[in-house]
Design a protein around this motif. Sequence first.
Motif, short mmCIF file in Angstrom:
data_model
loop_
_atom_site.label_atom_id
_atom_site.label_comp_id
_atom_site.label_asym_id
_atom_site.label_seq_id
_atom_site.Cartn_x
_atom_site.Cartn_y
_atom_site.Cartn_z
N HIS A 192 0.73 -1.41 -0.02
CA HIS A 192 -0.16 0.00 0.04
C HIS A 192 0.91 1.36 0.07
CE1 HIS A 192 -2.64 -3.18 1.86
NE2 HIS A 192 -3.51 -2.66 0.99
N PRO A 193 1.46 1.60 -1.07
CA PRO A 193 2.30 2.68 -1.12
C PRO A 193 1.46 3.91 -0.76
CG PRO A 193 2.50 1.30 -3.26
CD PRO A 193 1.34 0.83 -2.42
N GLY A 194 2.22 4.93 -0.13
CA GLY A 194 1.56 6.06 0.50
C GLY A 194 0.84 6.04 1.76
N GLU A 195 0.72 4.57 2.54
CA GLU A 195 0.43 4.52 3.68
C GLU A 195 1.39 4.30 4.75
OE1 GLU A 195 -3.47 2.46 4.04
OE2 GLU A 195 -3.60 2.44 2.12
N VAL A 196 1.27 4.32 5.95
CA VAL A 196 2.29 4.00 6.97
C VAL A 196 1.37 3.52 8.16
CG1 VAL A 196 4.16 5.53 6.12
CG2 VAL A 196 2.35 6.42 7.84
N CYS A 197 2.07 2.43 8.79
CA CYS A 197 1.47 2.04 10.00
C CYS A 197 1.98 2.34 11.27
CB CYS A 197 1.99 0.46 10.01
SG CYS A 197 1.39 -0.57 8.55
N PRO A 198 1.12 3.06 12.15
CA PRO A 198 1.28 3.77 13.15
C PRO A 198 1.65 2.90 14.19
CG PRO A 198 -1.03 3.87 13.30
CD PRO A 198 -0.34 3.19 12.01
N ALA A 199 2.14 3.54 15.61
CA ALA A 199 2.40 2.58 16.75
C ALA A 199 1.51 1.55 17.15
CB ALA A 199 3.20 3.46 17.70
N LYS A 200 2.05 0.38 17.31
CA LYS A 200 1.04 -0.58 17.86
C LYS A 200 -0.04 -1.17 16.88
CE LYS A 200 1.56 0.62 22.69
NZ LYS A 200 0.74 0.77 24.05
N TRP A 201 0.20 -0.74 15.49
CA TRP A 201 -0.57 -1.14 14.54
C TRP A 201 -0.50 -2.47 14.67
CZ3 TRP A 201 0.08 -4.42 10.25
CH2 TRP A 201 -0.82 -4.35 9.34
N THR A 202 -1.74 -3.14 14.26
CA THR A 202 -2.29 -4.55 13.90
C THR A 202 -2.80 -4.88 12.76
OG1 THR A 202 -4.12 -4.58 15.45
CG2 THR A 202 -2.16 -5.27 16.68
N GLU A 203 -2.86 -5.89 12.45
CA GLU A 203 -3.72 -6.25 10.92
C GLU A 203 -5.22 -5.80 11.13
OE1 GLU A 203 -3.35 -9.87 7.70
OE2 GLU A 203 -3.44 -10.45 10.05
N GLY A 204 -5.44 -5.10 10.13
CA GLY A 204 -6.87 -4.68 10.28
C GLY A 204 -7.05 -3.25 10.81
N ALA A 205 -6.20 -2.73 11.55
CA ALA A 205 -6.15 -1.37 12.04
C ALA A 205 -6.11 -0.25 11.03
CB ALA A 205 -5.33 -1.27 13.12
N GLU A 206 -6.43 0.89 11.63
CA GLU A 206 -6.07 2.12 10.81
C GLU A 206 -4.80 2.27 10.28
OE1 GLU A 206 -8.35 5.61 10.93
OE2 GLU A 206 -10.12 4.72 12.02
N THR A 207 -4.53 2.95 9.25
CA THR A 207 -3.13 3.42 8.83
C THR A 207 -3.23 4.70 8.49
OG1 THR A 207 -3.48 3.02 6.45
CG2 THR A 207 -2.39 1.15 7.71
N LEU A 208 -2.15 5.49 8.26
CA LEU A 208 -1.92 6.89 8.11
C LEU A 208 -1.53 7.08 6.58
CD1 LEU A 208 -0.11 7.81 11.50
CD2 LEU A 208 -2.58 8.27 10.88
N LYS A 209 -2.20 8.21 6.04
CA LYS A 209 -1.61 8.61 4.86
C LYS A 209 -0.96 10.01 5.08
CE LYS A 209 -4.83 6.28 2.18
NZ LYS A 209 -6.20 6.17 1.22
N PRO A 210 0.31 9.93 5.14
CA PRO A 210 1.19 11.14 5.36
C PRO A 210 0.85 12.19 4.28
CG PRO A 210 2.52 9.47 5.60
CD PRO A 210 1.21 8.82 4.95
N SER A 211 0.43 13.57 4.84
CA SER A 211 0.14 14.62 4.14
C SER A 211 0.47 15.77 4.89
CB SER A 211 -1.19 14.55 3.65
OG SER A 211 -2.18 14.87 4.73
N LEU A 212 0.15 16.98 4.33
CA LEU A 212 0.29 18.45 5.00
C LEU A 212 -0.69 18.52 5.80
CD1 LEU A 212 2.03 20.91 5.11
CD2 LEU A 212 0.63 21.81 3.29
N ASP A 213 -2.06 17.98 5.48
CA ASP A 213 -2.82 18.24 6.46
C ASP A 213 -2.92 17.51 7.93
OD1 ASP A 213 -4.30 19.47 4.53
OD2 ASP A 213 -5.49 17.84 3.83
N LEU A 214 -1.87 16.52 7.91
CA LEU A 214 -1.75 15.75 9.23
C LEU A 214 -0.67 16.21 10.22
CD1 LEU A 214 -1.85 11.82 8.26
CD2 LEU A 214 -3.33 12.93 9.50
N VAL A 215 0.09 17.18 9.58
CA VAL A 215 1.47 17.88 10.28
C VAL A 215 0.56 18.46 11.60
CG1 VAL A 215 3.01 19.55 10.31
CG2 VAL A 215 2.76 18.03 8.31
N GLY A 216 1.21 17.92 12.86
CA GLY A 216 0.70 18.64 13.99
C GLY A 216 -0.85 18.20 14.38
N LYS A 217 -1.37 17.36 13.84
CA LYS A 217 -2.72 16.77 14.29
C LYS A 217 -2.76 15.64 14.77
CE LYS A 217 -4.99 20.01 11.13
NZ LYS A 217 -5.50 20.32 10.14
N ILE A 218 -1.55 14.95 14.93
CA ILE A 218 -1.65 13.50 15.23
C ILE A 218 -1.16 13.56 16.96
CG2 ILE A 218 -0.79 11.07 15.28
CD1 ILE A 218 -0.48 11.66 12.09
#
Length: 187
Positions: A161-187
């Motif tokens: 899944h190019p363009g997606e990353v797995c956050p801390a404690k990610w497990t199969e089926g959990a939400e991933t993140l799509k890095p973008s300018l909109d996420l900066v400072g909002k996590i």
Amino acid sequence: MSLINTEVKPFKATAYHNGKFVPVSNENLLGKWSVFVFYPADFTFVCPTELGDLADHYAEFKKLGVEIYGISTDTHFAHKAWHDTSDTISKVQYPLVGDPTAALARNFEVLIEEEGLAYRGTFVINPEGKIKIIEVHDNGIGRDATELLRKVKAAQYVAAHPGEVCPAKWTEGAETLKPSLDLVGKI
């Protein structure tokens, strides 16, 4: 310099696997995910607990298309003797690779030169032969196969899944993140 995203250097070794001595090389890694698990030595204390834990989870790794390689600076003959005499190691169905010249341990930068032994190094290698995960422990600290499974699943997910990353404690089926300018400072 880190080994992350570098190609595994060419190598040839012999492993004890399913009752036979078999050749293993960097060519065996191409086309599938692989995990190299370096450990200090056969007939020791923490090592059988780790290799046994991996053996207990081996079917789960295989379902993911992953081959595990246990590697120490012992010979393939020592691996056979350990497999034949230890109840825990007799469960191991993945290749136990001999590295008596320490070439692999050197290539993966886990060799303790003055002892001729390897640190507890774990390397997840993608189907193109590139190292995607590195974890190295001091030899008194054992690893957990369940956590390794989680990391392998994350590495496979990110690769698929190019363009997606797995956050801390990610497990199969959990939400991933799509890095973008909109996420900066909002996590």
